[in-house]
Design an enzyme around this catalytic site. Structure first.
Site, PDB file in Angstrom:
ATOM      1  CE  LYS A  71      -4.130  -2.082   1.996  1.00 25.00           C
ATOM      2  NZ  LYS A  71      -5.210  -1.989   2.994  1.00 25.00           N
ATOM      3  N   GLY A 116       0.798  -1.576  14.245  1.00 24.74           N
ATOM      4  CA  GLY A 116       1.097  -1.647  12.818  1.00 24.74           C
ATOM      5  C   GLY A 116       1.081  -0.283  12.168  1.00 24.74           C
ATOM      6  CB  ALA A 117       3.481   2.187  11.519  1.00 24.40           C
TER       7      ALA A 117
END
Length: 513
Positions: free
Chosen positions: A300, A375-376
């Site tokens: 992404k 989560g980054a």
């Protein structure tokens, strides 16, 4: 049972049968017919103690649908290790007994089919096949190989490829489009899966699908080909959309988007695309036929540099989950539909609980709350920006601490090392959101939050949607928290994607969940 005539402009669904007994072959044939197969491929070399005269007569007199006979020797990837002359005699017998199609390997076809055609009185069609275990040949070498196969006098030619990258399948599509005789061409395995689904678009003569209860690795099921993908309705004008991800097998996108395309009479197909190299992928699949993509883990963020333009929201988040090829100029435009999808799913769950308790309030229920994010990556960035836009105070944990700090800086939040999440003590009424792959099938481990701290979260959200209720959500529910499945986010972001893909209203997606 008459022959289903395989032609260059018709794509049939074939179920490969590798049963070990004649009785099981018969049972599987009836199952294949019930599930929607047009043809069955029977592997004689899989039948224990195969007796050609007796067994072929039973199979071919009791067949409920057209039959393709294959008797594959070990040197061609099969199981037969006996006398070659007897193997070929069995194939000729299959023709005499009324087999609809008989498969000969290229290695033996040249010596057989010329003689066979001189006395070819039956309605049997001959398939000449070649299994390519090595790297996908160049366009020039493929052309030469196809010429050799056509020269045998085959009615149909069949090529099975072993690909190492989805971009190699483009040669298969080109071959299907330009071959002058009916052709079956596909690849096996997860990276080759899409070759079956898109074969009808490029004039493939046959696609393979496995039966319920007897899955074949790398093949879709007959039922999914018939029901989910509706391959019988695919044509040269069908627009291709797909999920770019690695892995990709967990995706529920096809069972959501494909029925919706049909519901609004849009000529499109949505397929899973196992992508290893983004640069190679976009340079290979650059035609208007490939009209748009969903973007999944782990691409992404990385996919942004392959977009010609990026929507301001996606630019701010620095993550793209949807790409559209603009029809007017072919440029790739990146969007993010994850942000609103995830945050509204969380907000609505809290509001619903508030309404039930008679404590509903105006404004966002996230305002002023602590929002703990695991989560980054791309999904995490969407959640963080969404939470910040609603006035939440974001605390970020990521296995890559530098990445966590970078995102925290972007949303004026705080960053912590991932291992600290185990004993992190949130404020009462905090929100916990998992945006890591932890919990995704088959990895059922949950985010390492202690049982004690789970009780302090009012709501726990998990972006993972396979399974629908992850171990994290089960534990959170047991601790008394409101839980929100990744399915809620998935559905909402898919509505946004559908609108971008088609320009049509996507709310009808709700009826297909």
């Amino acid at each position: 049972m008459g022959v289903v005539n395989i032609t260059k402009n018709t794509t049939m669904i074939c179920a490969p049968l590798m049963a070990q007994s004649v009785e099981q072959v018969l049972s599987n044939m009836y199952q294949a017919k019930a599930e929607g197969a047009d043809v069955v491929e029977i592997r004689l070399d899989c039948i224990n103690n195969f007796q050609p005269g007796k067994d072929l007569e039973i199979i071919l007199t009791k067949k409920p649908l057209p039959v393709l006979i294959v008797y594959r020797p070990k040197w061609a990837g099969g199981l037969y290790e006996g006398d070659e002359h007897k193997r070929l005699e069995a194939l000729h017998l299959a023709e005499d007994l009324g087999a609809d199609y008989v498969d000969f390997e290229l290695k033996v076809a040249s010596n057989i089919l010329g003689k066979q055609y001189s006395s070819h009185q039956s309605g049997t069609r001959f398939i000449v096949s070649c299994n390519l275990d090595c790297e996908t040949p160049s366009e020039e070498d493929l052309g030469y190989l196809v010429s050799r196969m056509q020269a045998t006098g085959a009615d149909i030619i069949k090529l099975v490829f072993s690909v190492n990258d989805i971009t190699e399948i483009a040669r298969i599509f080109q071959l299907l489009s330009h071959c002058q005789v009916p052709i079956i061409a596909y690849s096996v395995g997860e990276r080759g899966f899409v070759s079956q689904l898109l074969s009808p678009k490029f004039n493939g003569a046959l696609v393979y699908g496995s039966l319920k209860g007897t899955p074949v690795s790398g093949l879709p099921t007959v039922e999914s080909l018939r029901q989910t993908y509706k391959v019988g309705h695919i044509n040269a004008d069908t627009k291709v959309f797909g999920l770019i991800s690695k892995p990709v097998g967990h995706s529920k996108g096809p069972i959501l988007h494909n029925p919706t395309f049909r519901h609004v009479n849009y000529n499109g197909i949505y397929v899973p695309m196992f992508v290893d190299d983004l640069k190679k992928f976009f340079s290979t699949y650059s035609s208007p036929d490939f009209a748009g993509f969903s973007v999944g883990f782990p691409y992404k963020e990385a996919v942004m540099k392959f977009c010609d333009e990026v929507h301001p929201l996606a630019q701010a988040i620095a993550a793209v989950n949807t790409i559209i090829r603009r029809p007017s100029d072919g440029k790739l435009i990146g969007y993010n539909t994850d942000c609103e999808a995830s945050i509204t799913a969380i907000e609505d769950a809290i509001k619903e609980r508030g309404y039930k308790n008679g404590t509903a309030s105006f404004g966002s229920p996230l305002a002023g709350r602590m929002f703990v994010l695991a989560g980054a990556g791309g999904a995490g960035r969407a959640l963080a920006f969404g939470a910040k836009s609603r006035g939440a105070r974001v605390v970020i944990f990521d296995i890559d601490f530098e990445r966590a700090k970078s995102l925290a800086s972007d949303v004026m939040g705080a960053a912590r090392p991932f291992e600290d999440i185990l004993n992190f003590q949130p404020e009462k009424g905090a929100i916990l959101a998992n945006a890591t792959p932890l919990g995704m099938h088959p990895n059922t481990d949950r985010v390492p939050v202690s049982e004690e701290t789970l009780r302090d979260y009012q709501l726990v959200f998990d972006a993972v949607y396979t399974p629908r209720k992850t171990r994290l959500l089960k534990d959170a529910e047991a601790a008394g928290a409101i839980i929100v499945s990744g399915v809620e986010m998935f559905l909402r972001q898919a509505i946004g994607q559908f609108n971008l893909f088609t320009g049509k209203e996507g709310k009808c997606l709700l009826i297909f969940l």
